[in-house]
Write a protein that holds these residues in place. Structure first.
Motif, PDB file in Angstrom:
ATOM      1  N   ILE A  31      35.733 112.291  28.834  1.00 18.65           N
ATOM      2  CA  ILE A  31      36.486 113.073  27.844  1.00 18.65           C
ATOM      3  C   ILE A  31      37.643 113.785  28.546  1.00 18.65           C
ATOM      4  CG2 ILE A  31      36.341 114.962  26.188  1.00 18.65           C
ATOM      5  CD1 ILE A  31      33.370 114.182  25.792  1.00 18.65           C
ATOM      6  N   ILE A  32      38.858 113.569  28.035  1.00 19.79           N
ATOM      7  CA  ILE A  32      40.061 114.153  28.644  1.00 19.79           C
ATOM      8  C   ILE A  32      40.718 115.095  27.639  1.00 19.79           C
ATOM      9  CG2 ILE A  32      42.337 113.636  29.641  1.00 19.79           C
ATOM     10  CD1 ILE A  32      41.097 110.808  30.362  1.00 19.79           C
ATOM     11  N   ASN A  33      40.884 116.344  28.043  1.00 16.95           N
ATOM     12  CA  ASN A  33      41.396 117.372  27.139  1.00 16.95           C
ATOM     13  C   ASN A  33      42.885 117.202  26.815  1.00 16.95           C
ATOM     14  OD1 ASN A  33      41.936 119.875  25.842  1.00 16.95           O
ATOM     15  ND2 ASN A  33      42.483 120.772  27.807  1.00 16.95           N
ATOM     16  N   ALA A  34      43.212 117.256  25.518  1.00 15.45           N
ATOM     17  CA  ALA A  34      44.618 117.269  25.081  1.00 15.45           C
ATOM     18  C   ALA A  34      44.846 118.474  24.180  1.00 15.45           C
ATOM     19  CB  ALA A  34      44.962 115.982  24.335  1.00 15.45           C
ATOM     20  N   ASP A  35      44.353 119.634  24.614  1.00 17.54           N
ATOM     21  CA  ASP A  35      44.553 120.879  23.873  1.00 17.54           C
ATOM     22  C   ASP A  35      45.246 121.863  24.814  1.00 17.54           C
ATOM     23  OD1 ASP A  35      43.719 123.752  23.243  1.00 17.54           O
ATOM     24  OD2 ASP A  35      43.169 122.716  21.394  1.00 17.54           O
ATOM     25  N   SER A  36      46.402 122.367  24.392  1.00 14.14           N
ATOM     26  CA  SER A  36      47.227 123.170  25.300  1.00 14.14           C
ATOM     27  C   SER A  36      46.607 124.521  25.637  1.00 14.14           C
ATOM     28  CB  SER A  36      48.614 123.382  24.694  1.00 14.14           C
ATOM     29  OG  SER A  36      48.496 124.125  23.491  1.00 14.14           O
ATOM     30  N   MET A  37      45.534 124.934  24.940  1.00 12.21           N
ATOM     31  CA  MET A  37      44.866 126.198  25.268  1.00 12.21           C
ATOM     32  C   MET A  37      43.593 125.992  26.090  1.00 12.21           C
ATOM     33  SD  MET A  37      46.655 128.690  24.467  1.00 12.21           S
ATOM     34  CE  MET A  37      48.314 128.550  23.822  1.00 12.21           C
TER      35      MET A  37
END
Length: 307
Positions: A31-37
């Motif tokens: 799982i790779i995060n694509a949330d800027s926070m």
């Protein structure tokens, strides 16, 4: 053959993480995060970062990688995401990119502008000019340096006028020059499987309210207090995570806790609405799910067929 890249997009509180986790567990995924926070390690509660159990059940990348004092940006994220996707594929795992930051996802999927990132000193220079000569002065400067862009923008578009001048001072080339260069593509379109999680508005609102109450129980207030204690610059992205400014007002004695909580919920709802509009208009999904409460196994079976 290269493993497909799964993208899971949708507004905040839509249930993306649950779907990502189920897919990762059953497909040997990363799982790779694509949330800027969620890149900031100081706000795991308010940014709804994955909990300990999720982290044990599947590998998670690009979560909590920055201190709140760092100004993360899309270009840095893109480079890191590209590396993590390649690494996952080399290890024969399926990369699952999940998040609600539309710009990150769009640039990953469709390509990114070749314009170099503007250094802080150039941004400061243009900010100082703006304070000295005002917007009309900036626009006049833009007309002299990049007539084409000035005509296209018109005199009232503060953000884009400033950006165009920053690019000019940094690269000595006009915005119109840069915009003629094709986008830099990292992957081909057919390498992606795109999933859009899109719960009905009333279900989403209800989830947002419930989730914020849980965040408060988990220690969201302490999280904000820790940020306040550090006296960080208010312009930093982490300081604008949903709930930070609202709870900060309560901590400074400017409003009641109940008001701060209600305002946080309202702002989260408004943000979710903007995200939904963005994805509705700009994200071409292969699969759209309206309800993540039905058995997750159904999604997993669907996606497996597409791989």
């Amino acid at each position: 053959t290269l493993k497909k890249i799964i993208i899971i997009a949708g507004p905040t509180a839509s249930g993306k993480s649950g779907v990502a986790l189920a897919l990762a567990e059953s497909l040997n995924g990363v799982i790779i995060n694509a949330d800027s926070m969620q890149v900031y390690k100081d706000i795991p509660i308010l940014s709804a970062a994955p909990d300990k159990q999720a982290l044990l059940n599947a590998p998670h990348k690009l979560y909590g990688i920055y201190d709140a004092s760092i100004h993360g940006n899309m270009v840095d994220w893109l480079n890191l995401a590209q590396k993590e996707i390649s690494k996952a594929r080399q290890n024969n795992k399926i990369p699952i990119v999940v998040g609600g930051t539309g710009l990150y996802i769009e640039n990953l999927e469709k390509g990114t502008t070749p314009i170099p990132e503007t250094p802080p000193e150039i941004r400061r220079k243009v900010a100082d000019m703006y304070n000295d000569i005002g917007l009309s002065g900036l626009y006049l400067t833009l007309q002299q340096t990049d007539k084409k862009t000035a005509q296209r923008l018109g005199p009232n578009d503060t953000t884009r006028i400033r950006r165009a001048l920053e690019v000019w001072y940094h690269t000595k080339k006009t915005m119109s020059y840069w915009q003629k260069i094709p986008l830099k593509r990292l992957f081909n379109s057919d390498e992606f499987i795109r999933i859009y999680i899109k719960p009905p508005r009333e279900i989403l609102d209800q989830r947002i309210y419930q989730r914020f109450d849980i965040m408060m129980q988990q220690g969201a207030l302490e999280e904000v207090q820790a940020l306040v204690n550090r006296n960080l610059n208010n312009r930093l992205p982490a300081m604008h995570a949903l709930g930070v400014q609202e709870l900060k007002s309560y901590l400074k004695g400017e409003c009641a806790l109940e008001d701060a909580v209600n305002l946080s919920k309202l702002h989260t709802r408004q943000y979710a609405k903007r995200q939904s509009t963005w994805f509705n208009n700009r994200f071409q999904a292969d699969f759209t799910y309206l309800n993540t409460d039905e058995p997750i196994k159904n999604f997993v079976d669907d996606i497996k067929k597409a791989l």
